[in-house]
Write a protein that holds these residues in place. Structure first.
Motif, PDB file in Angstrom:
ATOM      1  N   GLN A   3       0.840  -1.204   0.000  1.00  0.00           N
ATOM      2  CA  GLN A   3       0.000   0.000   0.000  1.00  0.00           C
ATOM      3  C   GLN A   3       0.873   1.251   0.000  1.00  0.00           C
ATOM      4  OE1 GLN A   3      -2.663   0.379   3.317  1.00  0.00           O
ATOM      5  NE2 GLN A   3      -3.730   2.117   2.429  1.00  0.00           N
ATOM      6  N   ALA A   4       1.938   1.250   0.782  1.00  0.00           N
ATOM      7  CA  ALA A   4       2.854   2.390   0.812  1.00  0.00           C
ATOM      8  C   ALA A   4       3.497   2.587  -0.554  1.00  0.00           C
ATOM      9  CB  ALA A   4       3.922   2.186   1.881  1.00  0.00           C
ATOM     10  N   LYS A   5       3.835   1.495  -1.213  1.00  0.00           N
ATOM     11  CA  LYS A   5       4.424   1.569  -2.560  1.00  0.00           C
ATOM     12  C   LYS A   5       3.436   2.181  -3.543  1.00  0.00           C
ATOM     13  CE  LYS A   5       6.544  -1.301  -6.126  1.00  0.00           C
ATOM     14  NZ  LYS A   5       6.888  -2.676  -6.522  1.00  0.00           N
ATOM     15  N   ASN A   6       2.161   1.762  -3.459  1.00  0.00           N
ATOM     16  CA  ASN A   6       1.133   2.297  -4.346  1.00  0.00           C
ATOM     17  C   ASN A   6       0.891   3.768  -4.086  1.00  0.00           C
ATOM     18  OD1 ASN A   6       0.791  -0.159  -5.588  1.00  0.00           O
ATOM     19  ND2 ASN A   6      -0.953  -0.759  -4.324  1.00  0.00           N
ATOM     20  N   GLU A   7       0.895   4.183  -2.814  1.00  0.00           N
ATOM     21  CA  GLU A   7       0.709   5.602  -2.484  1.00  0.00           C
ATOM     22  C   GLU A   7       1.872   6.430  -3.013  1.00  0.00           C
ATOM     23  OE1 GLU A   7      -0.023   6.118   1.666  1.00  0.00           O
ATOM     24  OE2 GLU A   7      -1.822   4.848   1.624  1.00  0.00           O
ATOM     25  N   ASN A   8       3.086   5.915  -2.895  1.00  0.00           N
ATOM     26  CA  ASN A   8       4.259   6.611  -3.411  1.00  0.00           C
ATOM     27  C   ASN A   8       4.166   6.763  -4.923  1.00  0.00           C
ATOM     28  OD1 ASN A   8       6.760   7.882  -3.393  1.00  0.00           O
ATOM     29  ND2 ASN A   8       7.881   5.969  -3.563  1.00  0.00           N
ATOM     30  N   GLN A   9       3.726   5.706  -5.608  1.00  0.00           N
ATOM     31  CA  GLN A   9       3.547   5.752  -7.058  1.00  0.00           C
ATOM     32  C   GLN A   9       2.501   6.794  -7.423  1.00  0.00           C
ATOM     33  OE1 GLN A   9       5.343   4.052  -9.274  1.00  0.00           O
ATOM     34  NE2 GLN A   9       4.248   4.702 -11.081  1.00  0.00           N
ATOM     35  N   SER A  10       1.417   6.858  -6.666  1.00  0.00           N
ATOM     36  CA  SER A  10       0.361   7.834  -6.925  1.00  0.00           C
ATOM     37  C   SER A  10       0.884   9.244  -6.759  1.00  0.00           C
ATOM     38  CB  SER A  10      -0.819   7.607  -5.986  1.00  0.00           C
ATOM     39  OG  SER A  10      -1.426   6.378  -6.262  1.00  0.00           O
ATOM     40  N   ASN A  11       1.680   9.474  -5.733  1.00  0.00           N
ATOM     41  CA  ASN A  11       2.233  10.801  -5.495  1.00  0.00           C
ATOM     42  C   ASN A  11       3.164  11.221  -6.629  1.00  0.00           C
ATOM     43  OD1 ASN A  11       0.861  11.030  -3.079  1.00  0.00           O
ATOM     44  ND2 ASN A  11       2.604  10.391  -1.834  1.00  0.00           N
ATOM     45  N   GLN A  12       3.936  10.280  -7.158  1.00  0.00           N
ATOM     46  CA  GLN A  12       4.838  10.591  -8.257  1.00  0.00           C
ATOM     47  C   GLN A  12       4.073  10.917  -9.529  1.00  0.00           C
ATOM     48  OE1 GLN A  12       7.449   7.237  -8.548  1.00  0.00           O
ATOM     49  NE2 GLN A  12       8.741   7.897  -6.856  1.00  0.00           N
ATOM     50  N   GLU A  14       1.051  12.280  -9.639  1.00  0.00           N
ATOM     51  CA  GLU A  14       0.085  13.355  -9.437  1.00  0.00           C
ATOM     52  C   GLU A  14       0.327  14.473 -10.445  1.00  0.00           C
ATOM     53  OE1 GLU A  14      -1.253  16.739  -6.214  1.00  0.00           O
ATOM     54  OE2 GLU A  14       0.075  15.155  -5.572  1.00  0.00           O
ATOM     55  N   GLY A  15      -0.703  14.806 -11.173  1.00  0.00           N
ATOM     56  CA  GLY A  15      -0.619  15.894 -12.132  1.00  0.00           C
ATOM     57  C   GLY A  15       0.200  15.587 -13.368  1.00  0.00           C
ATOM     58  N   ALA A  16       0.454  14.334 -13.635  1.00  0.00           N
ATOM     59  CA  ALA A  16       1.312  13.969 -14.770  1.00  0.00           C
ATOM     60  C   ALA A  16       0.762  14.518 -16.083  1.00  0.00           C
ATOM     61  CB  ALA A  16       1.484  12.459 -14.844  1.00  0.00           C
ATOM     62  N   TYR A  17      -0.542  14.431 -16.270  1.00  0.00           N
ATOM     63  CA  TYR A  17      -1.141  14.924 -17.517  1.00  0.00           C
ATOM     64  C   TYR A  17      -0.960  16.439 -17.638  1.00  0.00           C
ATOM     65  CZ  TYR A  17      -4.615  16.219 -20.996  1.00  0.00           C
ATOM     66  OH  TYR A  17      -5.228  16.758 -22.093  1.00  0.00           O
ATOM     67  N   ILE A  18      -1.255  17.141 -16.561  1.00  0.00           N
ATOM     68  CA  ILE A  18      -1.134  18.602 -16.595  1.00  0.00           C
ATOM     69  C   ILE A  18       0.319  19.003 -16.807  1.00  0.00           C
ATOM     70  CG2 ILE A  18      -1.446  20.731 -15.269  1.00  0.00           C
ATOM     71  CD1 ILE A  18      -3.826  19.281 -13.888  1.00  0.00           C
ATOM     72  N   LYS A  19       1.222  18.322 -16.124  1.00  0.00           N
ATOM     73  CA  LYS A  19       2.646  18.614 -16.291  1.00  0.00           C
ATOM     74  C   LYS A  19       3.097  18.331 -17.723  1.00  0.00           C
ATOM     75  CE  LYS A  19       3.681  17.766 -11.461  1.00  0.00           C
ATOM     76  NZ  LYS A  19       4.357  16.879 -10.499  1.00  0.00           N
ATOM     77  N   ALA A  20       2.565  17.287 -18.323  1.00  0.00           N
ATOM     78  CA  ALA A  20       2.900  16.984 -19.721  1.00  0.00           C
ATOM     79  C   ALA A  20       2.399  18.085 -20.645  1.00  0.00           C
ATOM     80  CB  ALA A  20       2.316  15.640 -20.125  1.00  0.00           C
ATOM     81  N   LYS A  41      -1.326  26.434 -11.282  1.00  0.00           N
ATOM     82  CA  LYS A  41      -2.609  26.051 -11.889  1.00  0.00           C
ATOM     83  C   LYS A  41      -3.474  25.267 -10.912  1.00  0.00           C
ATOM     84  CE  LYS A  41      -1.315  26.212 -16.715  1.00  0.00           C
ATOM     85  NZ  LYS A  41      -2.128  27.384 -16.975  1.00  0.00           N
ATOM     86  N   LYS A  42      -2.850  24.404 -10.134  1.00  0.00           N
ATOM     87  CA  LYS A  42      -3.582  23.617  -9.145  1.00  0.00           C
ATOM     88  C   LYS A  42      -4.230  24.542  -8.109  1.00  0.00           C
ATOM     89  CE  LYS A  42      -2.819  19.974  -5.774  1.00  0.00           C
ATOM     90  NZ  LYS A  42      -1.804  19.131  -5.131  1.00  0.00           N
ATOM     91  N   ASN A  43      -3.498  25.539  -7.666  1.00  0.00           N
ATOM     92  CA  ASN A  43      -4.033  26.480  -6.687  1.00  0.00           C
ATOM     93  C   ASN A  43      -5.117  27.371  -7.284  1.00  0.00           C
ATOM     94  OD1 ASN A  43      -2.376  25.502  -4.661  1.00  0.00           O
ATOM     95  ND2 ASN A  43      -0.763  26.985  -5.085  1.00  0.00           N
ATOM     96  N   GLU A  44      -4.996  27.708  -8.554  1.00  0.00           N
ATOM     97  CA  GLU A  44      -6.011  28.521  -9.221  1.00  0.00           C
ATOM     98  C   GLU A  44      -7.338  27.783  -9.291  1.00  0.00           C
ATOM     99  OE1 GLU A  44      -4.467  29.527 -13.056  1.00  0.00           O
ATOM    100  OE2 GLU A  44      -3.147  31.068 -12.269  1.00  0.00           O
ATOM    101  N   THR A  45      -7.303  26.491  -9.547  1.00  0.00           N
ATOM    102  CA  THR A  45      -8.541  25.733  -9.674  1.00  0.00           C
ATOM    103  C   THR A  45      -9.238  25.568  -8.336  1.00  0.00           C
ATOM    104  OG1 THR A  45      -7.419  23.603  -9.493  1.00  0.00           O
ATOM    105  CG2 THR A  45      -7.777  24.470 -11.718  1.00  0.00           C
ATOM    106  N   ASP A  46      -8.498  25.704  -7.235  1.00  0.00           N
ATOM    107  CA  ASP A  46      -9.117  25.615  -5.913  1.00  0.00           C
ATOM    108  C   ASP A  46     -10.079  26.770  -5.666  1.00  0.00           C
ATOM    109  OD1 ASP A  46      -7.731  23.311  -5.394  1.00  0.00           O
ATOM    110  OD2 ASP A  46      -6.185  24.291  -4.174  1.00  0.00           O
TER     111      ASP A  46
END
Length: 58
Positions: A3-12, A14-20, A41-46
Motif C-alpha cells: 500500500q505504501a508503494k502504491n501511495e508513493n507511485q500515486s504521489n509521483q 500526481e498531475g502527470a497529464y497537466i505537467k505533460a 494552476k492547481k491552486n487557481e482551480t481551488d
C-alpha cells in the motif's frame, strides 16, 4: 508495504497529464519551472468550482 508503494507511485504521478501539457507548451522549461506552473494552476482551480478547471473533462 504494498500500500505504501502504491501511495508513493500515486504521489509521483500526481498531475502527470497537466505537467505533460505544460511541457508541451514550454519545451525548454526545467522540471522546477514545470512543477511551479503546475502548483500555480492547481491552486487557481481551488478558487473555482469543478467547472473552472481548464484540464478537467467533467
Amino acid at each position: 508495504m504494498e500500500q505504501a508503494k502504491n501511495e508513493n507511485q500515486s504521489n509521483q504521478n500526481e498531475g502527470a497529464y497537466i505537467k505533460a501539457m505544460i511541457k508541451i507548451a514550454h519545451p525548454d522549461w526545467t522540471k522546477e519551472q514545470i512543477e511551479a506552473e503546475y502548483q500555480k494552476k492547481k491552486n487557481e482551480t481551488d478558487k473555482y468550482d469543478d467547472n473552472g478547471c481548464e484540464f478537467c473533462s467533467s
